[in-house]
Design an enzyme around this catalytic site. Structure first.
Site, short mmCIF file in Angstrom:
data_model
loop_
_atom_site.label_atom_id
_atom_site.label_comp_id
_atom_site.label_asym_id
_atom_site.label_seq_id
_atom_site.Cartn_x
_atom_site.Cartn_y
_atom_site.Cartn_z
CE LYS A 16 1.93 -2.53 11.35
NZ LYS A 16 3.28 -2.52 11.92
N GLY A 17 -1.89 -5.64 6.59
CA GLY A 17 -2.03 -6.54 5.44
C GLY A 17 -3.45 -7.06 5.24
CD GLU A 43 2.93 -8.49 1.38
OE1 GLU A 43 3.01 -8.11 2.56
OE2 GLU A 43 1.95 -8.26 0.67
CG ASP A 44 4.38 -4.92 5.64
OD1 ASP A 44 3.68 -5.14 4.63
OD2 ASP A 44 3.95 -4.33 6.64
CG ASP A 67 2.33 -4.80 0.86
OD1 ASP A 67 1.15 -4.61 0.49
OD2 ASP A 67 2.70 -4.64 2.05
CG LEU A 68 1.15 1.40 -0.75
CD1 LEU A 68 2.18 2.18 -1.55
CD2 LEU A 68 -0.25 1.89 -1.10
CG ASP A 69 -0.77 0.40 3.10
OD1 ASP A 69 -0.51 1.61 2.98
OD2 ASP A 69 -1.81 -0.11 2.68
CB THR A 121 -0.12 3.89 5.36
OG1 THR A 121 0.12 2.55 4.97
CG2 THR A 121 0.23 4.84 4.24
CB SER A 129 -1.40 -2.65 -2.39
OG SER A 129 -2.05 -2.07 -1.29
CB ALA A 130 -4.94 -5.39 0.85
CB SER A 131 -4.39 0.01 0.06
OG SER A 131 -4.96 1.30 0.13
CG ASN A 168 -7.49 4.76 0.32
OD1 ASN A 168 -8.36 5.43 -0.23
ND2 ASN A 168 -7.71 4.12 1.46
NE ARG A 217 -11.20 0.94 3.02
CZ ARG A 217 -11.47 1.73 1.98
NH1 ARG A 217 -12.69 2.20 1.80
NH2 ARG A 217 -10.52 2.03 1.11
CE LYS A 244 -1.08 -8.33 -0.77
NZ LYS A 244 -0.22 -7.21 -0.36
#
Ligand code: BG6
Ligand code: MG
Length: 215
Positions: free
Chosen positions: A45-46, A169-170, A9-11, A17, A114-116, A118, A49, A145
């Site tokens: 979180k997660g 994952e966070d 995962d990214l964020d 972020t 990731s869900a982002s 960006n 948008r 997710k």
């Protein structure tokens, strides 16, 4: 080391972020005239948008047309991008490069999940894009997710069976998605927030390369 697929995962896993998402959403809440707190931000979180905006509007008890929502999502993202575009390698979370370098030097393929929307911009800014064999992000998936779609796509692109993939994952929805995909789920954060994870570490400084090698 046996070949596995590693999906990050990214964020909240590679970079923090959440503080930039917070500032950008708070600006919108300020304009709309209600309070948006750090505690509220935890709920985003997660989350995609679109869902984030819906949660935010529910907090402010505001209803709006789809067109208005599109406009707010766009302006929030323009604000978020101002922060993202200033990111540097200094914002990579501790010991993430240690793990990525270990995996790459052992020819273990790495994907982003990731869900982002960006994600590519952020990885480019912090100089980690080259470490990933493939990216699956918010521009590639239709189901957010805890649906496993993002991780299953990552595994397919890596050419590794889901049961041989490991996810970092966070967010609790991300752990749920990884388990629904049949993967090993490693939580980054507090175990009380990440039920269902196979392992939980507070950050990558706690994860040894020996641990990764034996997975
Ligand atoms: C997730 C974040 O990774 O991406 C969420 O944890 C965020 O907070 C989501 O809402 C979507 O991000 P973006 O960059 O497409 O707005
Ligand atoms: Mg996350």
């Amino acid at each position: 080391m046996k070949k596995k697929g590693f999906i990050f995962d990214l964020d909240g896993v590679i970079v923090d972020t959440a503080k930039y998402h917070y500032r950008a959403w708070k600006k919108l809440a300020d304009q709309l005239g209600f309070k948006f707190t750090h505690k509220h931000n935890e709920l985003l979180k997660g989350v995609s948008r679109k869902r984030s905006l819906e949660i935010l509007l529910a907090i402010g008890k505001i209803s709006a047309s789809d067109e208005q929502k599109e406009y707010w999502m766009h302006s929030k993202n323009q604000e978020y991008l101002k922060y993202i575009r200033k990111m540097t390698a200094e914002e990579i979370l501790p010991d993430v490069p240690k793990v990525l370098n270990f995996l790459n030097s052992n020819n273990q393929p790495i994907a982003l999940g990731s869900a982002s929307k960006n994600a590519e911009e952020i990885l480019t800014r912090v100089g980690l894009l080259k470490d990933f064999k493939t990216l699956v992000d918010g521009t590639h998936v239709s189901k957010a997710k805890p649906d496993p779609e993002v991780f299953l796509k990552g595994a397919a692109l890596l050419g590794i069976k889901p049961q041989n993939c490991v996810v970092f994952e966070d967010a609790s929805a991300g752990i749920e998605a990884a388990k629904a995909a049949g993967m090993t789920a490693i939580g980054i954060g507090k175990s009380s927030n990440l039920p269902g994870a196979d392992y939980v570490f507070s950050d990558f400084t706690e994860i040894s390369t020996d641990f990764i090698a034996q997975l």
